[in-house]
Design a protein around this motif. Structure first.
Motif, mmCIF file in Angstrom:
data_model
loop_
_atom_site.group_PDB
_atom_site.id
_atom_site.type_symbol
_atom_site.label_atom_id
_atom_site.label_comp_id
_atom_site.label_asym_id
_atom_site.label_seq_id
_atom_site.Cartn_x
_atom_site.Cartn_y
_atom_site.Cartn_z
ATOM 1 N N ALA A 265 -114.031 -28.539 12.829
ATOM 2 C CA ALA A 265 -115.143 -28.188 11.939
ATOM 3 C C ALA A 265 -116.430 -28.790 12.493
ATOM 4 O O ALA A 265 -116.914 -29.800 11.980
ATOM 5 C CB ALA A 265 -114.885 -28.683 10.518
ATOM 6 N N PRO A 266 -117.002 -28.213 13.552
ATOM 7 C CA PRO A 266 -118.209 -28.776 14.154
ATOM 8 C C PRO A 266 -119.363 -28.867 13.149
ATOM 9 O O PRO A 266 -119.596 -27.943 12.372
ATOM 10 C CB PRO A 266 -118.540 -27.783 15.279
ATOM 11 N N MET A 267 -120.061 -30.013 13.163
ATOM 12 C CA MET A 267 -121.229 -30.260 12.301
ATOM 13 C C MET A 267 -120.895 -30.145 10.817
ATOM 14 O O MET A 267 -121.757 -29.858 10.003
ATOM 15 C CB MET A 267 -122.372 -29.308 12.655
ATOM 16 N N GLN A 268 -119.641 -30.428 10.442
ATOM 17 C CA GLN A 268 -119.211 -30.321 9.043
ATOM 18 C C GLN A 268 -118.392 -31.553 8.692
ATOM 19 O O GLN A 268 -117.191 -31.609 8.963
ATOM 20 C CB GLN A 268 -118.397 -29.051 8.828
ATOM 21 N N LEU A 269 -119.028 -32.546 8.099
ATOM 22 C CA LEU A 269 -118.395 -33.831 7.868
ATOM 23 C C LEU A 269 -117.270 -33.749 6.838
ATOM 24 O O LEU A 269 -116.219 -34.376 7.012
ATOM 25 C CB LEU A 269 -119.447 -34.848 7.420
ATOM 26 N N SER A 270 -117.467 -33.011 5.750
ATOM 27 C CA SER A 270 -116.463 -32.992 4.683
ATOM 28 C C SER A 270 -115.107 -32.484 5.162
ATOM 29 O O SER A 270 -114.082 -33.143 4.946
ATOM 30 C CB SER A 270 -116.965 -32.166 3.490
ATOM 31 N N PRO A 271 -115.022 -31.306 5.812
ATOM 32 C CA PRO A 271 -113.710 -30.878 6.320
ATOM 33 C C PRO A 271 -113.153 -31.799 7.396
ATOM 34 O O PRO A 271 -111.937 -31.979 7.501
ATOM 35 C CB PRO A 271 -113.963 -29.472 6.866
ATOM 36 N N LEU A 272 -114.027 -32.421 8.194
ATOM 37 C CA LEU A 272 -113.546 -33.387 9.172
ATOM 38 C C LEU A 272 -112.911 -34.594 8.487
ATOM 39 O O LEU A 272 -111.889 -35.114 8.949
ATOM 40 C CB LEU A 272 -114.701 -33.846 10.072
ATOM 41 N N ARG A 273 -113.501 -35.021 7.378
ATOM 42 C CA ARG A 273 -112.931 -36.146 6.633
ATOM 43 C C ARG A 273 -111.570 -35.787 6.044
ATOM 44 O O ARG A 273 -110.645 -36.606 6.034
ATOM 45 C CB ARG A 273 -113.895 -36.575 5.521
ATOM 46 N N GLU A 274 -111.441 -34.566 5.528
ATOM 47 C CA GLU A 274 -110.153 -34.147 4.983
ATOM 48 C C GLU A 274 -109.097 -34.125 6.077
ATOM 49 O O GLU A 274 -107.952 -34.552 5.870
ATOM 50 C CB GLU A 274 -110.285 -32.764 4.338
ATOM 51 N N ASN A 275 -109.464 -33.625 7.238
ATOM 52 C CA ASN A 275 -108.536 -33.615 8.364
ATOM 53 C C ASN A 275 -108.170 -35.037 8.782
ATOM 54 O O ASN A 275 -107.008 -35.331 9.100
ATOM 55 C CB ASN A 275 -109.177 -32.873 9.542
ATOM 56 N N THR A 276 -109.166 -35.930 8.755
ATOM 57 C CA THR A 276 -108.932 -37.317 9.137
ATOM 58 C C THR A 276 -107.965 -37.999 8.179
ATOM 59 O O THR A 276 -107.113 -38.791 8.606
ATOM 60 C CB THR A 276 -110.273 -38.076 9.181
ATOM 61 N N LYS A 277 -108.076 -37.718 6.881
ATOM 62 C CA LYS A 277 -107.152 -38.302 5.897
ATOM 63 C C LYS A 277 -105.715 -37.938 6.240
ATOM 64 O O LYS A 277 -104.802 -38.772 6.145
ATOM 65 C CB LYS A 277 -107.501 -37.807 4.493
ATOM 66 N N ILE A 278 -105.508 -36.687 6.631
ATOM 67 C CA ILE A 278 -104.165 -36.244 6.990
ATOM 68 C C ILE A 278 -103.671 -36.998 8.217
ATOM 69 O O ILE A 278 -102.532 -37.490 8.263
ATOM 70 C CB ILE A 278 -104.156 -34.718 7.245
ATOM 71 N N ARG A 279 -104.532 -37.113 9.237
ATOM 72 C CA ARG A 279 -104.142 -37.793 10.472
ATOM 73 C C ARG A 279 -103.849 -39.273 10.229
ATOM 74 O O ARG A 279 -102.892 -39.828 10.793
ATOM 75 C CB ARG A 279 -105.244 -37.644 11.525
ATOM 76 N N ILE A 280 -104.657 -39.928 9.388
ATOM 77 C CA ILE A 280 -104.423 -41.346 9.096
ATOM 78 C C ILE A 280 -103.145 -41.518 8.295
ATOM 79 O O ILE A 280 -102.386 -42.476 8.504
ATOM 80 C CB ILE A 280 -105.642 -41.948 8.375
ATOM 81 N N GLY A 281 -102.868 -40.599 7.371
ATOM 82 C CA GLY A 281 -101.606 -40.639 6.646
ATOM 83 C C GLY A 281 -100.419 -40.528 7.579
ATOM 84 O O GLY A 281 -99.408 -41.233 7.428
ATOM 85 N N GLU A 282 -100.526 -39.666 8.571
ATOM 86 C CA GLU A 282 -99.464 -39.522 9.567
ATOM 87 C C GLU A 282 -99.300 -40.804 10.380
ATOM 88 O O GLU A 282 -98.177 -41.219 10.694
ATOM 89 C CB GLU A 282 -99.772 -38.343 10.493
#
Length: 361
Positions: A265-282
């Motif tokens: 999600a280039p230049m889109q912080l909110s979807p990047l944060r959602e993706n990051t939550k998933i990766r950190i959970g993993e």
């Protein structure tokens, strides 16, 4: 009054800049913002939960993680306690916090003027104060519960006091500098690095010996101001070493995955944060072997994440350099969506150009 930078800059300038900056913010809060955007909902008003934490303080429950009964260790406390103090005296009213933010904005404009004027003269000071007065992001945040309202004037105050100490080494100024450094660090712990920067600058001053001695005094005062929160953090983390707040592990891995998965999600912080939550959970699942970590306290999660940092850096030094480089650039523009990112970039780019020009010249 010789040697007093504040006097030389002019009291009249302080007054009209304060009235102008605070007035602009009050007009935006009570006229422009409702007309353009309508009433603010709870999530828009308090995106980071500072007001929610203030409410639990007023209720006598303490500084709690939003939506839980757990003591909070992942947020800095001072702005929430400031809001709570106002509400304890006057009752819980949104408008009072918004007026406070406008007043703090006026103070920040005055301090920007004093900081730049002390360093470069009255003309530079006035332009700096006026630039802050009309700076769009600060005006935009003024109706919201955002810690920047408090951290900005406190940081400017610390800078101004350092310049006064550098010009005329006095213990009174050193003590005030230490208090300002302590308060701004309790507002956002990023400023815990500021004393190191000031010390480095002091090493190149003609009066460096006396200045460094007084900076040690400032650092002592800073630590004394922060000491109660150090103790609180140790208590609620059950003795784990949290200086001010947990979150360094989480912040580091947010940066890693934000850079690795940026094209999601280039230049889109909110979807990047959602993706990051998933990766950190993993990552937490891989570290613990437990399929879910939702019941873990945030300081426990952060401890696990911190333990994984050094092995990752040792295994991926090139990716570490890449992470720092791209995060440094994206800090200046990355927002919730592409439109906001472009807007913030348009605001920051002229300032960055001026800063670069100032460094070069």
């Amino acid at each position: 009054m010789a040697g007093n930078p504040l006097y030389r800059l002019g009291k009249a300038d302080l007054i009209w800049l304060f009235i102008l900056a605070a007035g602009v913010r009050l007009i935006f809060i009570f006229a422009a913002q409702p007309l353009l955007l309508g009433p603010l909902d709870a999530e828009s008003l308090d995106p980071d939960g500072f007001g929610a934490r203030a409410a639990t303080i007023v209720e006598g429950k303490g500084f709690l993680r939003v939506g839980t009964d757990q003591p909070e260790t992942a947020r800095d406390p001072l702005y929430s306690y400031l809001i709570a103090g106002i509400w304890l005296i006057t009752g819980k009213q949104v408008v009072l916090v918004q007026v406070l933010n406008a007043v703090l904005g006026g103070c920040a404009a005055v301090l920007a003027y004093a900081l730049a004027g002390t360093a470069f003269g009255r003309t530079a000071g006035i332009w700096s104060g006026l630039l802050f007065t009309v700076f769009p992001l600060n005006i935009w945040y003024s109706p919201l519960y955002r810690y920047e309202a408090l951290s900005t004037p406190l940081a400017a105050l610390a800078g101004f006091l350092y310049l006064r100490l550098q010009a005329r080494v006095r213990w009174g100024t050193a003590v005030l500098l230490g208090v300002a450094l302590g308060l701004v660090t309790l507002t956002t712990s990023l400023y815990i690095l500021l004393p190191a920067i000031l010390t480095l600058v002091a090493c190149f001053q003609p009066n460096r010996k006396a200045l460094l001695v007084h900076l040690v005094g400032s650092l002592t005062c800073m630590l004394l101001v922060m000491a109660p929160w150090f103790i609180h953090s140790l208590q609620v983390s059950q003795g784990k070493q949290i200086l001010l707040r947990s979150g360094s592990g989480l912040t580091f891995w947010e940066g890693v995955y934000g850079v690795e998965d940026y094209q999601v999600a280039p230049m889109q912080l909110s979807p990047l944060r959602e993706n990051t939550k998933i990766r950190i959970g993993e990552l937490l699942t891989a570290l613990t072997g437990v399929p879910t970590t939702l019941d873990m306290r945030n300081d426990e999660q952060d401890q696990l994440l911190r333990q994984a940092i050094l092995p990752w850096i040792m295994a991926h030094p090139g990716q570490m350099v890449r992470k720092v480089f791209w995060q440094t650039l994206r800090f200046w523009f990355l927002a919730d969506n592409r439109g906001k990112s472009l807007f913030i970039l348009a605001i920051h780019l002229p300032l960055l150009v001026l800063a670069a020009w100032g460094i070069v010249t």
